[in-house]
Write an enzyme that holds these catalytic residues in place. Structure first.
Site, PDB file in Angstrom:
ATOM      1  N   HIS A  20       1.041  -1.406   0.131  1.00 19.19           N
ATOM      2  CA  HIS A  20      -0.116   0.013   0.369  1.00 19.19           C
ATOM      3  C   HIS A  20       0.880   1.042   0.139  1.00 19.19           C
ATOM      4  CE1 HIS A  20      -3.806  -1.628   1.519  1.00 19.19           C
ATOM      5  NE2 HIS A  20      -3.138  -3.157   1.303  1.00 19.19           N
ATOM      6  N   ASP A 117      -6.727   5.482   2.563  1.00 16.10           N
ATOM      7  CA  ASP A 117      -7.383   3.640   1.941  1.00 16.10           C
ATOM      8  C   ASP A 117      -8.296   2.923   3.602  1.00 16.10           C
ATOM      9  OD1 ASP A 117      -5.034   3.247   2.425  1.00 16.10           O
ATOM     10  OD2 ASP A 117      -3.994   2.131   1.042  1.00 16.10           O
TER      11      ASP A 117
END
EC number: 2.4.1.297
Length: 459
Positions: A20, A117
């Site tokens: 990520h 996110d």
């Protein structure tokens, strides 16, 4: 504000997973290339791991975050690479506890928009201080469309395995579906707590549905129908940054590996790798290697030592060692994957279906065998095998998800046989897609569009 020259100050706060962090930083570089200023929020001791990737240090600055202490979380843990998989929920809990600090930082930075996110609380925080929030996903929009679609959610009804085995009613490709054992895993996530008193499923659904916009690293030519579906279902603008393709490596392959690969004819070697975080059970590890051996082809397997074994050496049966001597290598350390996939001797890639690995495969000539293990890897495999038809998935038991050496061998031989119907189909589709992805104008075209949609969103 609507002029093409408009630039913004953006913050990014990704989940503390290595993939990520690097995925967000790739987007940061692209946006900085358009003149935007980026404040990248990151655990303080992890910053050094990303600094070398900063292509625009005059526009991208790091903002250190202190990860709070949580009972059970190893001291100093900052990313998923610092904790065993069963403890990642504690890392999420620690990230949630940074909420007050993040509010102070965002107010002080005076940013226009924040990309995030897993922090489902960020959209409401952003609204509170008068900025926009964009949910940026490092995984496929197909995954969100299939698993999170609002049309799946019925108040008071728990999703069942049977529900998850089939696509939502208006999903654009009903041929994409989950097997029973896969649906079981997805259904478990709808009730599994992930950081505090919220399930993983509800966390991501809230993060998506509360955002001002959704962003993905993909392109319409690969996943356009799924992006349209998400846009309709969530009633949010979808911004596409183009596919996340690997940056060409400037390094050279280790001589010992180059020499070994050079002994074999062009396109004859199987390269097998399951990423830096995937660890197999010992029985699966051995069955996979027996499957590679059964093909009769030379192979190089870059795999972590399995559970229940202290080393690669201890995990390989003596009989197998004898059979693969001279034509099979099992290596437990990191290797330069891009360089292996580019090597002319490598003709097949057996992958766990992480998106970064598949992207590397798509821009190279090797054929693709898909052996997904968990989560988004399963959906990635369906994109490759069902939607794009550029690879072949290893068959598994419907209920138990177990693969055999014979099924591994069968999948490899299917893609490597240029005369078979399957072999011709996946090669032809792969060739066309590779040509498209290597188009020099692809990235700039998508970032121009991304930039314009972002301006429309921010007004």
């Amino acid at each position: 504000m609507g002029s093409q020259a408009t630039t913004y100050h953006m913050a990014m706060y990704p989940w503390f997973g290595v993939g990520h962090l690097t995925g967000f930083f790739r987007l940061a570089n692209k946006l900085a290339g358009k003149g935007h200023r980026i404040s990248f929020l990151i655990p303080k001791n992890t910053q050094s791991k990303l600094e070398s990737f900063n292509l625009h240090p005059h526009l991208i600055s790091f903002v250190p975050i202190v990860v709070p202490s949580i009972p059970g979380l190893p001291p100093g843990a900052e990313t998923t690479s610092d904790v065993p998989f069963p403890s990642t929920h504690l890392l999420m809990e620690a990230m949630d506890k940074t909420q007050n600090d993040i509010e102070i930082i965002l107010k002080d930075l005076k940013v226009d928009v924040v990309f995030y996110d897993f922090t489902h609380w960020l959209p409401s925080l952003a609204r509170k201080i008068g900025i926009k929030s964009v949910f940026y996903s490092t995984i496929s929009p197909l995954m969100h469309g299939y698993a999170l679609s609002p049309e799946r959610r019925v108040v008071g009804k728990q999703l069942t395995e049977a529900d998850m085995m089939k696509a939502p009613a208006s999903f654009p490709d009903p041929s994409i579906k989950l097997h029973a054992h896969e649906a079981r895993g997805f259904t478990a996530r709808t009730v599994m707590k992930f950081g505090g008193d919220i399930t993983f499923f509800d966390r991501i659904f809230t993060a998506v549905s509360e955002s001002d916009g959704l962003a993905y690293s993909t392109c319409r030519e690969i996943e356009g129908q799924f992006c349209d579906y998400i846009e309709t279902q969530f009633q949010k603008p979808v911004l596409l940054a183009g596919p996340a393709l690997p940056v060409p490596s400037k390094s050279t392959m280790e001589q010992k590996w180059s020499d070994w690969l050079g002994k074999f004819k062009e396109g004859s070697v199987i390269y097998c790798a399951f990423g830096s975080e995937c660890t197999l059970r010992k029985d699966k590890f051995q069955e996979l290697l027996w499957g590679l051996e059964l093909t009769g082809m030379p192979f190089f397997a870059a795999l972590k030592p399995p559970f229940e074994a202290e080393s690669i050496e201890a995990a390989i049966p003596e009989e197998l060692k004898e059979k693969i001597q001279g034509r099979g290598i099992v290596h437990g350390e990191w290797v330069q994957q891009q360089l292996f996939l580019q090597h002319p001797s490598v003709g097949c890639f057996v992958s766990h279906c992480g998106w970064a690995s598949l992207s590397e495969a798509l821009v190279n000539d090797c054929q693709i065998v898909l052996l997904p293990q968990v989560g988004d890897q399963i959906i990635n495999a369906r994109i490759m095998s069902v939607s794009l038809k550029v690879g072949v998935e290893v068959e598994k038991g419907e209920e138990d998800g177990v693969f055999s050496r014979e099924s591994v061998c069968k999948a490899v031989k299917a893609v490597m046989d240029e005369k078979s119907e399957i072999g011709r189909e996946v090669r032809g589709n792969h060739d066309k897609l590779r040509g498209f992805l290597l188009n020099a104008d692809l990235d700039s075209k998508y970032m121009d569009s991304f930039n314009q949609k972002l301006q429309d969103l921010l007004g």
